[in-house]
Design a protein around this motif. Structure first.
Motif, PDB file in Angstrom:
ATOM      1  N   HIS A   1      13.832   5.891  -2.814  1.00 19.24           N
ATOM      2  CA  HIS A   1      13.466   6.385  -1.485  1.00 19.24           C
ATOM      3  C   HIS A   1      12.526   5.463  -0.736  1.00 19.24           C
ATOM      4  O   HIS A   1      12.526   5.433   0.483  1.00 19.24           O
ATOM      5  CB  HIS A   1      12.828   7.766  -1.595  1.00 19.24           C
ATOM      6  N   HIS A   2      11.679   4.737  -1.452  1.00 16.86           N
ATOM      7  CA  HIS A   2      10.640   3.981  -0.746  1.00 16.86           C
ATOM      8  C   HIS A   2      10.839   2.469  -0.771  1.00 16.86           C
ATOM      9  O   HIS A   2      10.559   1.801   0.208  1.00 16.86           O
ATOM     10  CB  HIS A   2       9.260   4.316  -1.323  1.00 16.86           C
ATOM     11  N   ALA A   3      11.275   1.912  -1.894  1.00 19.85           N
ATOM     12  CA  ALA A   3      11.201   0.454  -2.051  1.00 19.85           C
ATOM     13  C   ALA A   3      12.505  -0.273  -1.722  1.00 19.85           C
ATOM     14  O   ALA A   3      12.482  -1.384  -1.210  1.00 19.85           O
ATOM     15  CB  ALA A   3      10.759   0.103  -3.472  1.00 19.85           C
TER      16      ALA A   3
ATOM     17  N   ASP B   1       0.809  -1.221   0.000  1.00 18.15           N
ATOM     18  CA  ASP B   1       0.000   0.000   0.000  1.00 18.15           C
ATOM     19  C   ASP B   1       0.843   1.272   0.000  1.00 18.15           C
ATOM     20  O   ASP B   1       0.487   2.261  -0.629  1.00 18.15           O
ATOM     21  CB  ASP B   1      -0.916   0.014   1.239  1.00 18.15           C
ATOM     22  N   PHE B   2       1.971   1.264   0.732  1.00 13.30           N
ATOM     23  CA  PHE B   2       2.714   2.518   0.819  1.00 13.30           C
ATOM     24  C   PHE B   2       3.397   2.883  -0.496  1.00 13.30           C
ATOM     25  O   PHE B   2       3.702   4.043  -0.747  1.00 13.30           O
ATOM     26  CB  PHE B   2       3.693   2.526   2.004  1.00 13.30           C
TER      27      PHE B   2
ATOM     28  N   ARG C   1       3.131   6.359  -5.367  1.00 14.15           N
ATOM     29  CA  ARG C   1       2.736   6.586  -6.770  1.00 14.15           C
ATOM     30  C   ARG C   1       1.700   7.695  -6.846  1.00 14.15           C
ATOM     31  O   ARG C   1       1.758   8.551  -7.726  1.00 14.15           O
ATOM     32  CB  ARG C   1       2.173   5.300  -7.384  1.00 14.15           C
ATOM     33  N   ALA C   2       0.756   7.688  -5.911  1.00 14.31           N
ATOM     34  CA  ALA C   2      -0.284   8.719  -5.897  1.00 14.31           C
ATOM     35  C   ALA C   2       0.309  10.097  -5.648  1.00 14.31           C
ATOM     36  O   ALA C   2      -0.302  11.112  -5.965  1.00 14.31           O
ATOM     37  CB  ALA C   2      -1.320   8.399  -4.829  1.00 14.31           C
ATOM     38  N   GLN C   3       1.514  10.119  -5.060  1.00 11.18           N
ATOM     39  CA  GLN C   3       2.171  11.399  -4.816  1.00 11.18           C
ATOM     40  C   GLN C   3       2.991  11.846  -6.023  1.00 11.18           C
ATOM     41  O   GLN C   3       3.666  12.878  -5.969  1.00 11.18           O
ATOM     42  CB  GLN C   3       3.069  11.294  -3.576  1.00 11.18           C
ATOM     43  N   GLY C   4       2.970  11.039  -7.076  1.00 14.07           N
ATOM     44  CA  GLY C   4       3.655  11.419  -8.302  1.00 14.07           C
ATOM     45  C   GLY C   4       5.166  11.329  -8.227  1.00 14.07           C
ATOM     46  O   GLY C   4       5.874  12.073  -8.897  1.00 14.07           O
ATOM     47  N   LEU C   5       5.670  10.420  -7.412  1.00 12.40           N
ATOM     48  CA  LEU C   5       7.123  10.377  -7.226  1.00 12.40           C
ATOM     49  C   LEU C   5       7.869   9.799  -8.427  1.00 12.40           C
ATOM     50  O   LEU C   5       9.044  10.077  -8.607  1.00 12.40           O
ATOM     51  CB  LEU C   5       7.470   9.563  -5.976  1.00 12.40           C
ATOM     52  N   GLY C   6       7.223   8.973  -9.226  1.00 13.50           N
ATOM     53  CA  GLY C   6       7.936   8.401 -10.366  1.00 13.50           C
ATOM     54  C   GLY C   6       8.774   7.209  -9.954  1.00 13.50           C
ATOM     55  O   GLY C   6       9.186   7.095  -8.802  1.00 13.50           O
ATOM     56  N   THR C   7       9.012   6.319 -10.938  1.00 16.41           N
ATOM     57  CA  THR C   7       9.656   5.040 -10.634  1.00 16.41           C
ATOM     58  C   THR C   7      10.989   5.185  -9.926  1.00 16.41           C
ATOM     59  O   THR C   7      11.256   4.523  -8.934  1.00 16.41           O
ATOM     60  CB  THR C   7       9.863   4.251 -11.945  1.00 16.41           C
TER      61      THR C   7
ATOM     62  N   ARG D   1       1.809   2.338  -3.348  1.00 20.15           N
ATOM     63  CA  ARG D   1       0.682   2.957  -4.057  1.00 20.15           C
ATOM     64  C   ARG D   1       0.544   4.413  -3.621  1.00 20.15           C
ATOM     65  O   ARG D   1       0.291   5.298  -4.442  1.00 20.15           O
ATOM     66  CB  ARG D   1      -0.598   2.171  -3.762  1.00 20.15           C
ATOM     67  N   THR D   2       0.736   4.669  -2.320  1.00 18.30           N
ATOM     68  CA  THR D   2       0.703   6.056  -1.839  1.00 18.30           C
ATOM     69  C   THR D   2       1.770   6.883  -2.539  1.00 18.30           C
ATOM     70  O   THR D   2       1.504   7.993  -3.008  1.00 18.30           O
ATOM     71  CB  THR D   2       0.938   6.106  -0.319  1.00 18.30           C
TER      72      THR D   2
END
Lengths: 307, 586
Positions: free
Chosen positions: A222-224, A204-205, A210-216, A207-208
């Motif tokens: 930063h996230h994955a 889910d995080f 992505r919803a923030q428009g961070l780009g791959t 998806r969040t």
């Protein structure tokens, strides 16, 4: 954190002690002695030698003697290399093995994580399938098959790289042994990274993000990446052990004067103190590195840190 | 021109259509509610707006933002719209925030990505945003990890992340479903005050939530938009049967019959029960403190409280799953042993449990027949397998499931069917007390009604006593004879259903009642929500545990702990119960 580290270090002592006892008993249970030869020694010479190395004492006494030396960092004399102690042999061989092992580990991490991530991002594409097919091959073929094949191809046929170690000086001599050692690890880490990255990317995080428009790129960086590295980190313990055992074969094939080669020779020569010394040294090393891995786990996952 | 214009939007997965030919629009600054049950396609619609559908989804139709088409655009193009023009608040902040990253970094990244600020200025803006969403000590929380925050605080962070890039449209998908009722009111108010000129698309299953907050409503059913219009019009004259059904199922505290009290003999007596976890005194967490309650034959006793109030720990102690630190549980005249292993077989049979998550509580590898028969295999070993199957079939029939369910696996059941199986399993041994721990919390409106009706029928037939644990006051009102209110492990009020809901005696009970949203746009304006959140059980407040949040607290309340005492026919733990008069809104 400090308390945790100290506790874990203390907890490692019984494990190490068990390894020492088992290794000591096994070496002493092995048939034949270090000084047996095709031609029997005169009885009084054999007696003198046994006395000099305290082999005439009862086993518990020998063990206590060995242990008290161990505590002081003295692994005793080598039976095979008569003018050297075990400490000196390890001091000579280990730096070479360490260089090989560290380079192989680094290569495995960089290439393995890279390939795994790319495969995860292009899940089920041709690229993904190619990476996974390569990984499966890398895992399936043992080091003692890969090494000669690589030598045959890159050194003998194409003549790009030197086939052996002795007589060479430049960085080129590192290539083949390091690649041989790293190959199965690259393969395994790539598979591991792919699986855990796919898992993390579906959470889910992400998806969040992505919803923030961070780009791959930003999402991976930063996230994955951090959470996806947790399974890889847990694998570091076994990977280090695999590289250590792998280096025994690789050093033999390429004629590298590392600790692995000394270990093989020691076993063949019934140089029991050296075998025992190297086993204990490696065991301590693996326990220590596993401990570091566990601590790093807490650094990555803040929820573990709190416990 | 409207801000968002959705035309003939469809989302398909293979053969299955989850959003069907949907058209609607949202104007600048407007607030629109999307209401529907689970599976009605409302979340899929939200994801489609931002291009976040899974890869195997098939999208057709048009989504225009200020006239620019978004449908079918690449991720790179959509990234300029996401957060900057359309932002999203997700349901469960525990899952939707990255557990590995500090809160500040997650927000900061948004500003950097959209080049809205950088360096120190970005930090300042993040801290300012955290302040605006009401995070106490935002400079410190900037460095906190999500798991270090409470559920309400996490949702505030989520809202901060959605608003920090000042979008034109905010999509909030069930933003309060995972939160406690008093926190829900705070979060909804926060959304309303902060959004300013940002349009709001509020997605929910609960008509009560949108009643006072959205100008227009869109009602979804099975992937279709079945009704739309001004909120007041939809409430006053619903056109479609499904809308009427949704309205009927909406949680109400002001209509419907209240069960009258029962006057049977006492079956279960809980005497000064205290449950704590952790051995060292410094780290001991006292989850239940000094709770005394009794349960009569054929009575339903509801235990109400927000998360962390000690409801579940109380249940665990009753069942012998965790031995109490002190106090006693007396069942049918004899004291029950603290641990389950030490209890007599008959005592174990007589207390049974129904779980919250119906599907997860069933072993996925067992067929229904085996799941329900398992208690018999333990307690009635002599039974032949034919006889056992007969008993199971009869029990399932009572629970409203026919023979065709015997050979199904749990994944082949709907939520409501799975909970019926759970109830059949609990009742097959003929227990005298059934403990339902949030047993209907995971079920949708109409299914929930049916399961509640089943429980009531079973009680009527067999004189079953029920302990009904719930956070849902509307369900409690329709279901129970008496209600006990818990907060931070203590009982604050125990009263008959009718008096609790009409004249609450404890300020916390009153606050709980006030926090329940009313599904009526004309009456939805409500008292200001209860401020703050429940403090940690590790360091409960001195004096009355509720006093830091209580509007009626006096100096005495922070010094002396009030005992639970009889007052006007109810039991209440408040120093000022006889000085203040509290009236429910109804």
């Amino acid at each position: 954190m400090l308390r945790y580290t100290l506790l874990r270090l203390l907890g490692a002592i019984p494990t190490l002690l068990l390894v020492i006892v088992l290794a000591f008993l096994m070496v002493h249970a092995a048939p034949g002695g270090p000084f047996d030869d095709e031609r029997a020694l005169p009885a009084e010479v054999a007696e003198k030698i046994e006395e000099a190395y305290h082999l005439d004492e009862p086993l518990p006494q020998q063990f206590m003697r060995y242990l008290s030396g161990l505590v002081r960092g003295d692994l005793g004399p080598s039976y095979g290399y008569r003018d050297r102690t075990v400490d000196e042999v390890i001091g000579f061989g280990f730096p070479v093995s360490l260089q090989l092992g560290a380079l192989a580990m680094l290569l495995a991490l960089v290439v393995g994580v890279g390939c795994g991530t790319v495969a995860a991002l292009r899940q089920d594409s041709l690229l993904d399938r190619a990476v996974m097919a390569f990984a499966m091959t890398g895992i399936s073929i043992p080091v003692f098959v890969v090494a000669p094949v690589l030598v045959l191809l890159l050194a003998v046929k194409l003549q790009w790289l030197p086939a052996g170690w002795s007589g060479e000086t430049g960085a080129a001599r590192y290539f083949l042994p390091v690649i041989t050692l790293a190959l199965p690890q690259i393969a395994y880490i790539a598979r591991l990274t792919r699986a855990s990255m796919i898992d993390v990317l579906s959470s889910d995080f992400i998806r969040t993000a992505r919803a923030q428009g961070l780009g791959t790129k930003a999402i991976i960086r930063h996230h994955a990446l951090k959470p996806a590295m947790l399974p890889v980190l847990s694998y570091m313990g076994p990977a280090i052990a695999a590289i250590l055992t792998g280096s025994v074969v690789v050093e033999e094939v390429f004629g590298i004067p590392g600790l692995g080669q000394f270990f093989v020779r020691a076993a063949l020569n019934r140089d029991y103190t050296l075998v025992l010394g190297i086993v204990i040294f490696y065991a301590a090393l693996i326990i220590l590195l596993n401990l570091i891995v566990d601590i790093l786990y807490g650094v990555i996952d803040p929820r573990v840190r709190q416990r | 021109m409207s801000l968002l214009e959705v035309t003939e939007l469809s989302v398909r997965y293979g053969e299955e259509t989850v959003v069907d030919d949907l058209s609607f629009s949202v104007n600048s600054g407007e607030s629109v509610g999307i209401v529907g049950e689970s599976g009605s396609g409302k979340s899929q619609t939200a994801l489609a707006l931002l291009g976040l559908l899974p890869r195997n989804a098939n999208l057709s139709g048009s989504i225009r933002l200020d006239g620019n088409e978004l449908a079918g655009k690449s991720d790179e193009e959509l990234d300029r719209v996401r957060a900057r023009r359309i932002a999203m608040v997700f349901q469960d902040p525990a899952q939707a925030l990255n557990p590995y990253l500090r809160v500040g970094r997650q927000l900061r990244q948004i500003l950097l990505q959209h080049r809205l600020a950088s360096g120190k200025a970005a930090d300042v803006r993040v801290i300012d945003m955290l302040q605006r969403v009401g995070l106490p000590d935002p400079v410190r929380q900037f460095r906190a990890f999500p798991h270090e925050l409470s559920g309400g605080m996490r949702q505030r962070v989520m809202i901060a992340s959605a608003l920090i890039a000042e979008p034109d449209l905010l999509v909030a998908d069930e933003p309060t479903t995972a939160l406690d009722v008093t926190v829900q009111a705070q979060i909804l108010d926060l959304l309303e005050t902060l959004r300013d000129s940002t349009a709001l698309l509020l997605i929910t299953h609960d008509l009560a939530i949108v009643a006072g907050r959205c100008e227009r409503l869109l009602i979804f059913d099975a992937g279709k938009l079945i009704e739309s219009g001004a909120t007041t019009a939809v409430f006053s004259s619903p056109q479609m049967p499904k809308t009427k059904q949704l309205l009927a199922a909406a949680a109400r505290l002001d209509t419907g019959p209240i069960p009258a009290p029962v006057s049977g003999e006492t079956l279960l007596d809980i005497e000064r029960l205290t449950v704590s976890y952790g051995k060292a005194a410094a780290q001991r967490l006292q989850a239940v403190t000094d709770v005394s309650l009794s349960l009569r034959t054929a009575e339903t006793l509801a235990i109400v409280g927000e998360s962390g109030s000690g409801k579940s720990s109380l249940v665990r102690a009753l069942l012998g799953l965790v031995p109490p630190q002190s106090g006693a549980v007396v069942y049918a005249g004899s004291q029950l042993a603290g641990s389950l292993q030490a209890r007599l077989s008959g005592q174990r049979r007589d207390l049974q449990l129904v779980f919250q998550d119906p599907v997860a509580a069933l072993n996925p590898q067992m067929r229904v027949q085996k799941i329900v028969a398992e208690p018999l295999q333990v307690h009635e070993r002599g039974l032949s397998s034919a006889k056992r199957r007969e008993r199971v079939a009869a029990m399932l029939a009572k629970a409203g499931l026919d023979k065709s369910f015997l050979d199904r696996y749990p994944h082949q059941l709907s939520g409501g069917q799975a909970q019926r199986v759970g109830i059949a399993r609990a009742l097959i041994l003929g227990p005298r007390i059934l403990i339902c721990d949030e047993a209907v919390a995971a079920l949708d409106g109409s299914t929930r009604e049916q399961v509640l009706e089943l429980l009531k029928n079973l009680q009527r037939e067999s004189g079953l006593s029920i302990i009904f644990i719930s956070h849902d006051l509307a369900v409690v009102r329709s279901m129970s004879h008496r209600v006990a209110v818990m907060y931070l492990g203590r009982l604050l009020e125990v009263a008959d259903n009718a008096s609790l809901f009409s004249t609450p005696r404890h300020p916390y009970t009153k606050a709980l009642l006030d926090a329940v949203p009313v599904p009526d746009p004309r009456r939805a304006l409500q008292a200001p929500p209860l401020g703050g959140e429940a403090p940690s059980m590790l360091s409960p407040p001195r004096g009355c545990v509720f006093h830091p949040r209580c509007a009626y607290a006096k100096a005495r309340c922070s010094e002396q702990r009030p005992e639970l005492r009889e007052f006007a026919g109810v039991r209440v733990a408040c120093h000022r119960a006889d000085e203040i008069s509290l009236n429910a809104r109804y």
